[in-house]
Design an enzyme around this catalytic site. Structure first.
Site, PDB file in Angstrom:
ATOM      1  N   TYR A 149      94.996 -14.061  57.553  1.00  6.54           N
ATOM      2  CA  TYR A 149      94.546 -15.467  57.482  1.00  6.54           C
ATOM      3  C   TYR A 149      93.333 -15.716  58.369  1.00  6.54           C
ATOM      4  O   TYR A 149      92.489 -16.559  58.070  1.00  6.54           O
ATOM      5  CB  TYR A 149      95.711 -16.419  57.807  1.00  6.54           C
ATOM      6  CG  TYR A 149      96.657 -16.528  56.638  1.00  6.54           C
ATOM      7  CD1 TYR A 149      97.829 -15.786  56.582  1.00  6.54           C
ATOM      8  CD2 TYR A 149      96.315 -17.310  55.533  1.00  6.54           C
ATOM      9  CE1 TYR A 149      98.665 -15.844  55.488  1.00  6.54           C
ATOM     10  CE2 TYR A 149      97.136 -17.375  54.423  1.00  6.54           C
ATOM     11  CZ  TYR A 149      98.307 -16.633  54.386  1.00  6.54           C
ATOM     12  OH  TYR A 149      99.117 -16.680  53.287  1.00  6.54           O
ATOM     13  N   GLN A 160      95.810 -27.025  45.372  1.00  8.56           N
ATOM     14  CA  GLN A 160      96.589 -25.830  45.728  1.00  8.56           C
ATOM     15  C   GLN A 160      95.793 -24.992  46.741  1.00  8.56           C
ATOM     16  O   GLN A 160      96.294 -24.011  47.269  1.00  8.56           O
ATOM     17  CB  GLN A 160      96.870 -24.975  44.493  1.00  8.56           C
ATOM     18  CG  GLN A 160      97.688 -25.689  43.450  1.00  8.56           C
ATOM     19  CD  GLN A 160      97.719 -24.929  42.151  1.00  8.56           C
ATOM     20  OE1 GLN A 160      98.601 -24.098  41.929  1.00  8.56           O
ATOM     21  NE2 GLN A 160      96.754 -25.180  41.296  1.00  8.56           N
ATOM     22  N   ASP A 197      91.616 -24.267  51.559  1.00  9.49           N
ATOM     23  CA  ASP A 197      90.348 -24.527  52.253  1.00  9.49           C
ATOM     24  C   ASP A 197      90.156 -26.038  52.433  1.00  9.49           C
ATOM     25  O   ASP A 197      90.894 -26.827  51.845  1.00  9.49           O
ATOM     26  CB  ASP A 197      89.161 -23.912  51.469  1.00  9.49           C
ATOM     27  CG  ASP A 197      88.955 -24.521  50.082  1.00  9.49           C
ATOM     28  OD1 ASP A 197      88.910 -23.758  49.095  1.00  9.49           O
ATOM     29  OD2 ASP A 197      88.851 -25.758  49.982  1.00  9.49           O
ATOM     30  N   HIS A 249      99.787 -26.281  49.171  1.00  8.18           N
ATOM     31  CA  HIS A 249     100.098 -24.947  49.706  1.00  8.18           C
ATOM     32  C   HIS A 249      99.631 -24.755  51.140  1.00  8.18           C
ATOM     33  O   HIS A 249      99.536 -23.637  51.617  1.00  8.18           O
ATOM     34  CB  HIS A 249      99.494 -23.867  48.797  1.00  8.18           C
ATOM     35  CG  HIS A 249     100.145 -23.862  47.440  1.00  8.18           C
ATOM     36  ND1 HIS A 249      99.563 -23.257  46.343  1.00  8.18           N
ATOM     37  CD2 HIS A 249     101.305 -24.399  46.999  1.00  8.18           C
ATOM     38  CE1 HIS A 249     100.351 -23.416  45.296  1.00  8.18           C
ATOM     39  NE2 HIS A 249     101.415 -24.113  45.667  1.00  8.18           N
ATOM     40  N   SER A 263      94.924 -21.681  37.113  1.00  2.00           N
ATOM     41  CA  SER A 263      95.481 -20.958  35.953  1.00  2.00           C
ATOM     42  C   SER A 263      96.815 -21.575  35.534  1.00  2.00           C
ATOM     43  O   SER A 263      97.423 -21.170  34.553  1.00  2.00           O
ATOM     44  CB  SER A 263      95.684 -19.489  36.335  1.00  2.00           C
ATOM     45  OG  SER A 263      96.588 -19.421  37.441  1.00  2.00           O
ATOM     46  N   GLY A 280      90.052 -25.583  37.639  1.00  2.00           N
ATOM     47  CA  GLY A 280      90.075 -24.263  38.281  1.00  2.00           C
ATOM     48  C   GLY A 280      91.430 -23.784  38.717  1.00  2.00           C
ATOM     49  O   GLY A 280      91.568 -23.156  39.776  1.00  2.00           O
ATOM     50  N   ARG A 316      90.477 -14.947  56.152  1.00  2.00           N
ATOM     51  CA  ARG A 316      90.250 -15.999  55.143  1.00  2.00           C
ATOM     52  C   ARG A 316      89.674 -17.249  55.811  1.00  2.00           C
ATOM     53  O   ARG A 316      88.814 -17.933  55.248  1.00  2.00           O
ATOM     54  CB  ARG A 316      91.561 -16.327  54.413  1.00  2.00           C
ATOM     55  CG  ARG A 316      92.003 -15.186  53.500  1.00  2.00           C
ATOM     56  CD  ARG A 316      93.244 -15.522  52.734  1.00  2.00           C
ATOM     57  NE  ARG A 316      93.017 -16.598  51.790  1.00  2.00           N
ATOM     58  CZ  ARG A 316      93.996 -17.164  51.103  1.00  2.00           C
ATOM     59  NH1 ARG A 316      95.239 -16.775  51.281  1.00  2.00           N
ATOM     60  NH2 ARG A 316      93.751 -18.135  50.252  1.00  2.00           N
TER      61      ARG A 316
HETATM   62  N1  APR Z   1      85.116 -22.727  37.993  1.00  2.00           N
HETATM   63  C1  APR Z   1      86.313 -23.200  37.545  1.00  2.00           C
HETATM   64  N2  APR Z   1      87.394 -22.411  37.331  1.00  2.00           N
HETATM   65  C2  APR Z   1      87.238 -21.097  37.568  1.00  2.00           C
HETATM   66  C3  APR Z   1      86.028 -20.523  38.024  1.00  2.00           C
HETATM   67  C4  APR Z   1      84.939 -21.409  38.252  1.00  2.00           C
HETATM   68  N3  APR Z   1      83.750 -20.965  38.694  1.00  2.00           N
HETATM   69  N4  APR Z   1      86.217 -19.177  38.168  1.00  2.00           N
HETATM   70  C5  APR Z   1      87.510 -18.932  37.806  1.00  2.00           C
HETATM   71  N5  APR Z   1      88.113 -20.070  37.440  1.00  2.00           N
HETATM   72  C6  APR Z   1      89.497 -20.290  36.997  1.00  2.00           C
HETATM   73  C7  APR Z   1      90.188 -19.103  36.371  1.00  2.00           C
HETATM   74  O1  APR Z   1      89.900 -19.066  34.974  1.00  2.00           O
HETATM   75  C8  APR Z   1      91.653 -19.440  36.630  1.00  2.00           C
HETATM   76  O2  APR Z   1      92.200 -20.249  35.612  1.00  2.00           O
HETATM   77  O3  APR Z   1      90.233 -20.596  38.152  1.00  2.00           O
HETATM   78  C9  APR Z   1      91.597 -20.259  37.921  1.00  2.00           C
HETATM   79  C10 APR Z   1      92.077 -19.499  39.112  1.00  2.00           C
HETATM   80  O4  APR Z   1      93.429 -19.200  38.927  1.00  2.00           O
HETATM   81  P1  APR Z   1      94.210 -18.483  40.124  1.00  2.00           P
HETATM   82  O5  APR Z   1      93.370 -17.407  40.700  1.00  2.00           O
HETATM   83  O6  APR Z   1      95.611 -18.178  39.611  1.00  2.00           O
HETATM   84  O7  APR Z   1      94.291 -19.597  41.248  1.00  2.00           O
HETATM   85  P2  APR Z   1      95.273 -20.819  41.311  1.00  2.00           P
HETATM   86  O8  APR Z   1      95.627 -21.331  39.947  1.00  2.00           O
HETATM   87  O9  APR Z   1      94.721 -21.797  42.271  1.00  2.00           O
HETATM   88  O10 APR Z   1      96.575 -20.143  41.987  1.00  2.00           O
HETATM   89  C11 APR Z   1      97.608 -21.016  42.338  1.00  2.00           C
HETATM   90  O11 APR Z   1      98.705 -19.157  43.402  1.00  2.00           O
HETATM   91  O12 APR Z   1      98.187 -17.330  44.643  1.00  2.00           O
HETATM   92  C12 APR Z   1      98.826 -18.553  44.682  1.00  2.00           C
HETATM   93  O13 APR Z   1      99.134 -20.083  46.431  1.00  2.00           O
HETATM   94  C13 APR Z   1      98.155 -19.435  45.667  1.00  2.00           C
HETATM   95  O14 APR Z   1      97.373 -21.702  45.438  1.00  2.00           O
HETATM   96  C14 APR Z   1      97.416 -20.447  44.800  1.00  2.00           C
HETATM   97  C15 APR Z   1      98.275 -20.497  43.580  1.00  2.00           C
END
Ligand code: APR
Length: 231
Positions: free
Chosen positions: A55, A88, A91, A106, A174, A172, A58
């Site tokens: 951390y 989520q 930062d 989170h 998933s 942004g 990060r």
């Molecule tokens: N702009 C917008 N979206 C984007 C970009 C961008 N430039 N680049 C990637 N993405 C999208 C991807 O397509 C994906 O759908 O951002 C999403 C990222 O998904 P994850 O990496 O799974 O992140 P997130 O959904 O925030 O994860 C949720 O999982 O790992 C744990 O606690 C952690 O808070 C996190 C949680």
């Protein structure tokens, strides 16, 4: 006239254009660490120094990053709408872009807390939490982060705020990680929803959803024009 309520639900993709990798793009890895192997209470009990270092790295990256245009456009919405950000992300880029109401599901990388009491939370000015940095209750300070398997204390608040939304925007994420991802299913079916993400989603079953297949910065530019209809 009372401003309409917008809930902006953001994930790692929101900060991608600030140079902070998403979890999926990083292939679930963070540098050489497997996120599930360091972001857990079990890892903390087994190897406190590894987790602190993970951390600290990060936190350094976040402190060196800057809010991107999408963070700024979300903050701009506050001029015409009552905006609640629910993120989520750990930062502080939404806050640094000027968003006033930000709920972190989170946790927050720029805060530490007692490792025995959830209520002793401290702002961090430095990038490091070191072994031997103690809370007032004498316990080792830990990152103020919700680890995999830990409860998401702000979930009820987030659900209540989402239920009141006149407009729901998700950027942004998933939508892979629960309970956070449930929020899109909490929104009233008649409420206009917008999803900004360059990835592919199969959400045809969700009513009143407009998908803007773009990165956050471009997507927010497109969305701002659409929102004028709702002022
Ligand atoms: N702009 C917008 N979206 C984007 C970009 C961008 N430039 N680049 C990637 N993405 C999208 C991807 O397509 C994906 O759908 O951002 C999403 C990222 O998904 P994850 O990496 O799974 O992140 P997130 O959904 O925030 O994860 C949720 O999982 O790992 C744990 O606690 C952690 O808070 C996190 C949680």
């Amino acid at each position: 006239m009372k401003k309409k309520k917008i809930v902006v639900f953001s994930g790692a993709g929101m900060s991608a254009e600030s140079g902070i990798k998403t979890f999926r793009d990083a292939g679930g890895l963070w540098e050489e660490f497997k996120i599930e192997e360091v972001a857990t209470y079990d890892a903390w009990t087994k190897n406190q120094k590894l987790v602190l270092d993970f951390y600290n790295q990060r936190r350094k990256q976040v402190m060196e990053a800057a809010p991107n245009e999408a963070h700024k456009l979300v903050a701009e919405l506050q001029k015409k709408f009552d905006v609640q950000v629910i993120t989520q992300n750990i930062d502080d880029l939404h806050e640094r872009a000027g968003s006033k109401k930000v709920l972190h599901l989170h946790g927050e990388i720029m805060k530490s807390r007692s490792s025995i009491s959830n209520h002793l939370i401290y702002d961090l000015k430095e990038w490091e939490i070191k072994q031997g940095d103690l809370s007032e209750d004498g316990s080792q300070l830990r990152p103020h982060i919700v680890w995999f398997g830990e409860a998401v204390p702000e979930m009820d608040t987030a659900t209540a705020l989402t239920e009141q939304a006149d407009i729901f925007i998700t950027i942004g994420t998933s939508l892979n990680v629960y309970p956070a991802a449930n929020l899109i299913h909490v929104v009233d079916s008649s409420t206009p929803k917008f999803l900004i993400d360059p990835g592919d989603f199969n959400l045809d079953y969700i009513k009143n959803l407009t998908v803007i297949k773009a990165k956050a910065v471009e997507g927010m530019d497109i969305l701002i024009k659409k929102l004028n209809e709702y002022i």
